[in-house]
Design a protein around this motif. Structure first.
Motif, short mmCIF file in Angstrom:
data_model
loop_
_atom_site.label_atom_id
_atom_site.label_comp_id
_atom_site.label_asym_id
_atom_site.label_seq_id
_atom_site.Cartn_x
_atom_site.Cartn_y
_atom_site.Cartn_z
N GLU A 96 16.56 47.81 5.24
CA GLU A 96 17.94 47.27 5.00
C GLU A 96 18.15 47.37 3.59
O GLU A 96 19.13 47.79 3.09
N PHE A 97 17.30 46.64 3.09
CA PHE A 97 17.57 46.36 1.30
C PHE A 97 17.34 47.81 0.77
O PHE A 97 18.29 48.21 -0.07
N ALA A 98 16.48 48.69 1.34
CA ALA A 98 16.34 50.04 0.59
C ALA A 98 17.53 50.80 0.87
O ALA A 98 17.83 51.87 0.14
N SER A 99 18.23 50.74 2.01
CA SER A 99 19.47 51.34 2.25
C SER A 99 20.85 50.63 1.83
O SER A 99 21.80 51.35 1.94
N GLY A 100 20.66 49.91 0.80
CA GLY A 100 21.84 49.22 0.31
C GLY A 100 22.68 48.25 1.25
O GLY A 100 23.96 48.01 0.89
N ALA A 101 21.99 47.66 2.04
CA ALA A 101 22.76 46.43 2.83
C ALA A 101 21.81 45.15 2.77
O ALA A 101 21.15 44.47 3.46
N PRO A 102 22.24 44.49 1.76
CA PRO A 102 21.55 43.30 1.24
C PRO A 102 21.95 41.95 2.37
O PRO A 102 20.84 41.17 2.57
N PHE A 103 23.08 41.97 2.79
CA PHE A 103 23.26 41.03 3.98
C PHE A 103 22.10 41.28 5.02
O PHE A 103 21.35 40.21 5.51
N TRP A 104 22.05 42.23 5.71
CA TRP A 104 21.20 42.46 6.86
C TRP A 104 19.66 42.56 6.47
O TRP A 104 19.02 42.00 7.17
N GLY A 105 19.41 42.74 5.04
CA GLY A 105 18.16 42.84 4.59
C GLY A 105 17.57 41.38 4.46
O GLY A 105 16.84 40.98 5.02
N ILE A 106 18.45 40.42 4.17
CA ILE A 106 18.32 38.88 3.84
C ILE A 106 18.08 38.32 5.71
O ILE A 106 17.16 37.69 5.58
N LEU A 107 18.95 38.84 6.36
CA LEU A 107 19.04 38.24 7.71
C LEU A 107 17.73 38.83 8.24
O LEU A 107 16.97 37.75 8.85
N PHE A 108 17.41 40.09 8.44
CA PHE A 108 15.88 40.15 8.93
C PHE A 108 14.66 39.89 8.24
O PHE A 108 13.77 39.63 8.75
N THR A 109 14.62 39.67 6.87
CA THR A 109 13.83 39.15 6.05
C THR A 109 13.48 37.55 6.43
O THR A 109 12.32 37.28 6.49
N ALA A 110 14.58 36.91 6.57
CA ALA A 110 14.45 35.55 7.01
C ALA A 110 14.16 35.26 8.42
O ALA A 110 13.21 34.39 8.75
N ALA A 111 14.16 36.24 9.23
CA ALA A 111 13.98 36.17 10.91
C ALA A 111 12.40 36.39 10.70
O ALA A 111 11.78 35.69 11.50
N GLY A 112 12.05 37.48 9.95
CA GLY A 112 10.60 37.61 10.00
C GLY A 112 9.70 36.64 9.20
O GLY A 112 8.75 36.23 9.82
N ALA A 113 10.36 35.96 8.39
CA ALA A 113 9.75 34.65 7.56
C ALA A 113 9.49 33.54 8.65
O ALA A 113 8.45 33.15 8.88
N TYR A 114 10.47 33.31 9.38
CA TYR A 114 10.66 32.40 10.28
C TYR A 114 9.75 32.42 11.68
O TYR A 114 8.92 31.90 12.18
N ALA A 115 9.48 34.06 12.12
CA ALA A 115 8.52 34.43 13.17
C ALA A 115 7.32 34.28 12.62
O ALA A 115 6.38 33.83 13.32
N ALA A 116 7.05 34.69 11.26
CA ALA A 116 5.72 34.39 10.88
C ALA A 116 5.18 33.01 10.73
O ALA A 116 4.06 32.40 11.12
N TRP A 117 6.24 32.05 10.42
CA TRP A 117 5.64 30.58 10.59
C TRP A 117 5.52 30.00 12.06
O TRP A 117 4.39 29.36 12.31
N VAL A 118 6.20 30.63 12.95
CA VAL A 118 6.21 30.07 14.22
C VAL A 118 5.08 30.56 14.98
O VAL A 118 4.31 30.00 15.72
#
Length: 62
Positions: free
Chosen positions: A31-53
């Motif tokens: 999403e970041f590479a395709s120019g959609a920073p909102f979705w990039g932040i959203l999915f990266t945050a979900a990935g960070a949370y999933a990594a933590w849990v």
């Protein structure tokens, strides 16, 4: 009910937990590479949370 339940039997194998984390972080980078920073932040945050849990504080049941 939690957002991501690590006690669910689906998440018992390590490869599934790694795959969920990798999919979220990979999609965030896409999403970041395709120019959609909102979705990039959203999915990266979900990935960070999933990594933590699922990887860092995961405690397998006996």
């Amino acid at each position: 009910m939690t957002f991501l339940d690590p006690r669910h039997p689906f998440f018992r194998p390590l490869w599934r937990r790694v795959a969920v984390v990798a999919a979220c972080l990979g999609w965030g980078l896409f999403e970041f590479a395709s120019g959609a920073p909102f979705w990039g932040i959203l999915f990266t945050a979900a990935g960070a949370y999933a990594a933590w849990v699922l990887l860092i504080v995961f405690a397998p049941e006996e």
